[in-house]
Scaffold this active site. Structure first.
Site, PDB file in Angstrom:
ATOM      1  N   THR A 159     147.158  12.998  92.710  1.00  0.00           N
ATOM      2  CA  THR A 159     146.264  14.043  93.229  1.00  0.00           C
ATOM      3  C   THR A 159     146.663  15.387  92.604  1.00  0.00           C
ATOM      4  OG1 THR A 159     147.713  14.720  95.032  1.00  0.00           O
ATOM      5  CG2 THR A 159     146.197  12.869  95.465  1.00  0.00           C
ATOM      6  N   ILE A 195     143.687  12.859  98.801  1.00  0.00           N
ATOM      7  CA  ILE A 195     143.764  11.811  99.827  1.00  0.00           C
ATOM      8  C   ILE A 195     142.733  12.062 100.928  1.00  0.00           C
ATOM      9  CG2 ILE A 195     145.253  10.861 101.647  1.00  0.00           C
ATOM     10  CD1 ILE A 195     147.631  11.420  99.675  1.00  0.00           C
ATOM     11  N   GLY A 196     142.550  13.332 101.307  1.00  0.00           N
ATOM     12  CA  GLY A 196     141.584  13.663 102.367  1.00  0.00           C
ATOM     13  C   GLY A 196     140.171  13.290 101.987  1.00  0.00           C
ATOM     14  N   VAL A 217     151.191   9.852  94.983  1.00  0.00           N
ATOM     15  CA  VAL A 217     149.757   9.560  94.859  1.00  0.00           C
ATOM     16  C   VAL A 217     149.168  10.520  93.826  1.00  0.00           C
ATOM     17  CG1 VAL A 217     147.574   9.255  96.102  1.00  0.00           C
ATOM     18  CG2 VAL A 217     149.735   9.019  97.340  1.00  0.00           C
ATOM     19  N   ASP A 257     138.453  22.133 105.521  1.00  0.00           N
ATOM     20  CA  ASP A 257     139.285  22.479 104.368  1.00  0.00           C
ATOM     21  C   ASP A 257     139.271  23.989 104.176  1.00  0.00           C
ATOM     22  OD1 ASP A 257     140.207  20.440 101.698  1.00  0.00           O
ATOM     23  OD2 ASP A 257     140.512  22.616 101.679  1.00  0.00           O
ATOM     24  N   TYR A 290     159.911  20.404 102.020  1.00  0.00           N
ATOM     25  CA  TYR A 290     158.795  19.449 102.125  1.00  0.00           C
ATOM     26  C   TYR A 290     159.279  18.190 102.843  1.00  0.00           C
ATOM     27  CZ  TYR A 290     155.025  16.287 100.682  1.00  0.00           C
ATOM     28  OH  TYR A 290     153.982  15.380 100.667  1.00  0.00           O
ATOM     29  N   LYS A 303     157.860  16.618 106.507  1.00  0.00           N
ATOM     30  CA  LYS A 303     157.329  15.261 106.666  1.00  0.00           C
ATOM     31  C   LYS A 303     158.169  14.428 107.646  1.00  0.00           C
ATOM     32  CE  LYS A 303     153.741  15.926 104.132  1.00  0.00           C
ATOM     33  NZ  LYS A 303     152.369  15.944 104.682  1.00  0.00           N
TER      34      LYS A 303
HETATM   35  N1  LIG Z   1     150.008  13.384  96.433  1.00  0.00           N
HETATM   36  C1  LIG Z   1     151.126  12.782  96.861  1.00  0.00           C
HETATM   37  O1  LIG Z   1     151.997  12.331  96.074  1.00  0.00           O
HETATM   38  C2  LIG Z   1     151.334  12.619  98.351  1.00  0.00           C
HETATM   39  C3  LIG Z   1     152.141  11.561  98.788  1.00  0.00           C
HETATM   40  C4  LIG Z   1     152.375  11.422 100.164  1.00  0.00           C
HETATM   41  C5  LIG Z   1     151.789  12.290 101.066  1.00  0.00           C
HETATM   42  N2  LIG Z   1     151.014  13.299 100.600  1.00  0.00           N
HETATM   43  C6  LIG Z   1     150.392  14.180 101.603  1.00  0.00           C
HETATM   44  O2  LIG Z   1     148.992  13.904 101.620  1.00  0.00           O
HETATM   45  C7  LIG Z   1     148.271  15.053 102.101  1.00  0.00           C
HETATM   46  C8  LIG Z   1     147.158  15.383 101.116  1.00  0.00           C
HETATM   47  O3  LIG Z   1     147.771  15.680  99.892  1.00  0.00           O
HETATM   48  P1  LIG Z   1     147.029  15.492  98.477  1.00  0.00           P
HETATM   49  O4  LIG Z   1     148.016  14.894  97.543  1.00  0.00           O
HETATM   50  O5  LIG Z   1     145.719  14.852  98.688  1.00  0.00           O
HETATM   51  O6  LIG Z   1     146.857  17.029  98.083  1.00  0.00           O
HETATM   52  P2  LIG Z   1     145.665  17.837  97.424  1.00  0.00           P
HETATM   53  O7  LIG Z   1     146.255  19.166  97.084  1.00  0.00           O
HETATM   54  O8  LIG Z   1     145.021  17.041  96.374  1.00  0.00           O
HETATM   55  O9  LIG Z   1     144.640  18.010  98.652  1.00  0.00           O
HETATM   56  C9  LIG Z   1     145.043  18.704  99.792  1.00  0.00           C
HETATM   57  C10 LIG Z   1     143.826  19.303 100.472  1.00  0.00           C
HETATM   58  O10 LIG Z   1     144.272  20.008 101.625  1.00  0.00           O
HETATM   59  C11 LIG Z   1     143.688  21.298 101.619  1.00  0.00           C
HETATM   60  N3  LIG Z   1     144.546  22.265 102.312  1.00  0.00           N
HETATM   61  C12 LIG Z   1     145.724  22.779 101.885  1.00  0.00           C
HETATM   62  N4  LIG Z   1     146.187  23.683 102.758  1.00  0.00           N
HETATM   63  C13 LIG Z   1     145.278  23.757 103.757  1.00  0.00           C
HETATM   64  C14 LIG Z   1     145.178  24.525 104.948  1.00  0.00           C
HETATM   65  N5  LIG Z   1     146.096  25.449 105.265  1.00  0.00           N
HETATM   66  N6  LIG Z   1     144.110  24.319 105.759  1.00  0.00           N
HETATM   67  C15 LIG Z   1     143.165  23.418 105.417  1.00  0.00           C
HETATM   68  N7  LIG Z   1     143.179  22.670 104.302  1.00  0.00           N
HETATM   69  C16 LIG Z   1     144.236  22.850 103.491  1.00  0.00           C
HETATM   70  C17 LIG Z   1     143.511  21.651 100.152  1.00  0.00           C
HETATM   71  O11 LIG Z   1     142.521  22.665  99.982  1.00  0.00           O
HETATM   72  C18 LIG Z   1     143.091  20.315  99.581  1.00  0.00           C
HETATM   73  O12 LIG Z   1     141.699  20.128  99.639  1.00  0.00           O
HETATM   74  C19 LIG Z   1     149.321  16.167 102.225  1.00  0.00           C
HETATM   75  O13 LIG Z   1     149.726  16.257 103.587  1.00  0.00           O
HETATM   76  C20 LIG Z   1     150.495  15.655 101.372  1.00  0.00           C
HETATM   77  O14 LIG Z   1     151.737  16.167 101.810  1.00  0.00           O
HETATM   78  C21 LIG Z   1     150.739  13.492  99.274  1.00  0.00           C
HETATM   79  C1  LIG Z   2     157.470  15.296  93.315  1.00  0.00           C
HETATM   80  C2  LIG Z   2     156.128  14.902  93.867  1.00  0.00           C
HETATM   81  C3  LIG Z   2     156.100  15.071  95.335  1.00  0.00           C
HETATM   82  C4  LIG Z   2     154.984  14.326  96.008  1.00  0.00           C
HETATM   83  C5  LIG Z   2     155.158  14.424  97.489  1.00  0.00           C
HETATM   84  C6  LIG Z   2     154.707  13.173  98.153  1.00  0.00           C
HETATM   85  O1  LIG Z   2     154.774  13.288  99.547  1.00  0.00           O
HETATM   86  C7  LIG Z   2     155.444  11.963  97.679  1.00  0.00           C
HETATM   87  C8  LIG Z   2     156.702  11.642  98.020  1.00  0.00           C
HETATM   88  C9  LIG Z   2     157.187  10.390  97.428  1.00  0.00           C
HETATM   89  C10 LIG Z   2     158.377   9.880  97.450  1.00  0.00           C
HETATM   90  C11 LIG Z   2     159.492  10.276  98.234  1.00  0.00           C
HETATM   91  C12 LIG Z   2     160.577   9.496  98.002  1.00  0.00           C
HETATM   92  C13 LIG Z   2     161.807   9.490  98.779  1.00  0.00           C
HETATM   93  C14 LIG Z   2     162.575   8.399  98.448  1.00  0.00           C
HETATM   94  C15 LIG Z   2     163.957   8.110  98.976  1.00  0.00           C
HETATM   95  O2  LIG Z   2     164.461   9.149  99.747  1.00  0.00           O
HETATM   96  C16 LIG Z   2     163.979   6.824  99.836  1.00  0.00           C
HETATM   97  O3  LIG Z   2     165.192   6.822 100.529  1.00  0.00           O
HETATM   98  C17 LIG Z   2     162.824   6.773 100.810  1.00  0.00           C
HETATM   99  C18 LIG Z   2     163.142   5.796 101.984  1.00  0.00           C
HETATM  100  C19 LIG Z   2     162.075   4.762 102.154  1.00  0.00           C
HETATM  101  C20 LIG Z   2     162.325   3.598 101.239  1.00  0.00           C
HETATM  102  O4  LIG Z   2     162.157   3.717 100.008  1.00  0.00           O
HETATM  103  O5  LIG Z   2     162.705   2.548 101.794  1.00  0.00           O
END
Ligand SMILES: NC(=O)c1ccc[n+]([C@@H]2O[C@H](COP(=O)([O-])OP(=O)(O)OC[C@H]3O[C@@H](n4cnc5c(N)ncnc54)[C@H](O)[C@@H]3O)[C@@H](O)[C@H]2O)c1
Ligand SMILES: CCCCC[C@H](O)/C=C/C=C\C=C\C=C\[C@@H](O)[C@@H](O)CCCC(=O)O
Length: 257
Positions: A188, A17-18, A186, A36, A151, A155
């Site tokens: 990733t 995502i970054g 997402v 990073d 986690y 968040k």
């Molecule tokens: N992938 C998903 O399903 C999803 C969904 C919702 C939110 N997110 C959030 O999105 C953000 C990015 O996640 P992503 O899925 O792109 O992950 P990713 O692992 O693909 O990328 C994360 C990046 O952050 C860097 N990073 C990790 N720890 C670090 C640190 N201590 N200092 C600096 N950089 C660091 C990693 O090196 C990597 O480049 C995270 O905060 C994650 O919680 C991810």
């Molecule tokens: C297992 C992969 C983890 C990826 C982490 C990333 O941050 C993604 C999280 C994605 C989904 C989280 C879902 C939570 C869903 C329910 O708790 C629901 O109540 C959320 C409330 C919002 C809504 O759906 O209206």
């Protein structure tokens, strides 16, 4: 907010995502500082972006958001190189229920550390020019993801911190907007690795799959929503929920309701 000439800092910029956030900010005219902990990923992306945008539009700095010293140095280098900071995307994060203290240290404490150090450069009350801070939270910041309780807690904390900072900033005259980005799953590296990261909750992998079956975003879809939170100056204190079939600003209870 028009992005031409604006200076953005993105944490966790090297992958996922970054990386998409970095690219959409560049496409829209900003200069971007990529932070990073993964030096290989950061340098590789910087090399590719240099070819596309020229060397002057980006700067990669190896920075661990757990390290106050490294964050301070990164912001100092940013201001020395580009003259200031207008946009901060606190995106770096991990999911690992085996290492739950580290998850808190990166996902929540890291967001707070980076935010507070950025304020020294962005706050209008301390010589900054204001701007916007967007924190990458998650749908797990709005509701429980049963296989990842820590986690989920990090968040939820990011969203609470973001909304409180938005109110504090508005009341104090910092000139900085704060918003949270709350995407569902997402595609990733973080997402791909989760089966090894559920720890004592690994038995809930099948239950988690039922959540995943509701849909998985691509990183570009998330970056488009980030751009909205950055450029729409009416957005302050928002949590933008992003799913595959909808986007919605979340409404929260207030003290008077
Ligand atoms: N992938 C998903 O399903 C999803 C969904 C919702 C939110 N997110 C959030 O999105 C953000 C990015 O996640 P992503 O899925 O792109 O992950 P990713 O692992 O693909 O990328 C994360 C990046 O952050 C860097 N990073 C990790 N720890 C670090 C640190 N201590 N200092 C600096 N950089 C660091 C990693 O090196 C990597 O480049 C995270 O905060 C994650 O919680 C991810
Ligand atoms: C297992 C992969 C983890 C990826 C982490 C990333 O941050 C993604 C999280 C994605 C989904 C989280 C879902 C939570 C869903 C329910 O708790 C629901 O109540 C959320 C409330 C919002 C809504 O759906 O209206």
């Amino acid at each position: 907010m028009a992005l031409n000439g604006k200076i953005a800092v993105v944490t966790g910029a090297g992958l996922g995502i970054g990386k998409a956030i970095t690219e959409i900010l560049l496409r829209n005219g900003a200069k971007v500082v990529l932070l990073d902990v993964n030096e290989t990923a950061g340098k590789s992306l910087k090399e590719a972006l240099d070819k596309q945008y020229g060397q002057e539009r980006t700067l990669f700095l190896n920075c661990d958001v757990e390290s106050e010293e490294q964050i301070k140095a990164a912001f100092q280098k940013t201001v020395e190189t580009f003259g200031g900071i207008d946009i901060l995307c606190n995106n770096a994060g991990i999911l690992n229920e085996n290492e739950w203290e580290r998850s808190i240290s990166i996902n929540l404490v890291g967001v707070i550390k980076v935010t507070y150090l950025a304020l020294e450069h962005m706050n209008k009350l301390t010589g900054g020019r204001g701007g916007v801070i967007v924190n990458t939270a998650s749908l797990a910041g709005l509701g429980p993801l049963l296989s990842c309780p820590v986690y989920t807690a990090t968040k939820h904390g990011v969203i609470g911190f973001t909304r409180a900072m938005a109110a504090a900033s508005a009341a104090s005259g910092y000139g900085i907007r704060f918003n949270a980005l709350c995407p569902t799953f997402v595609q990733t590296d973080l997402f791909s690795a989760i089966l090894d990261r559920l720890g004592q909750f690994s038995h809930l992998a099948d239950a988690t799959q039922k959540y995943i079956d509701t849909g998985v975003l691509n990183v570009s879809q998330v970056a488009e929503c980030l751009l909205k939170l950055v450029t729409d100056e009416t957005n302050n204190g928002e949590a933008l929920m992003v799913k595959t079939d909808m986007r919605k600003y979340v409404t929260f209870p207030t003290i008077t309701q």
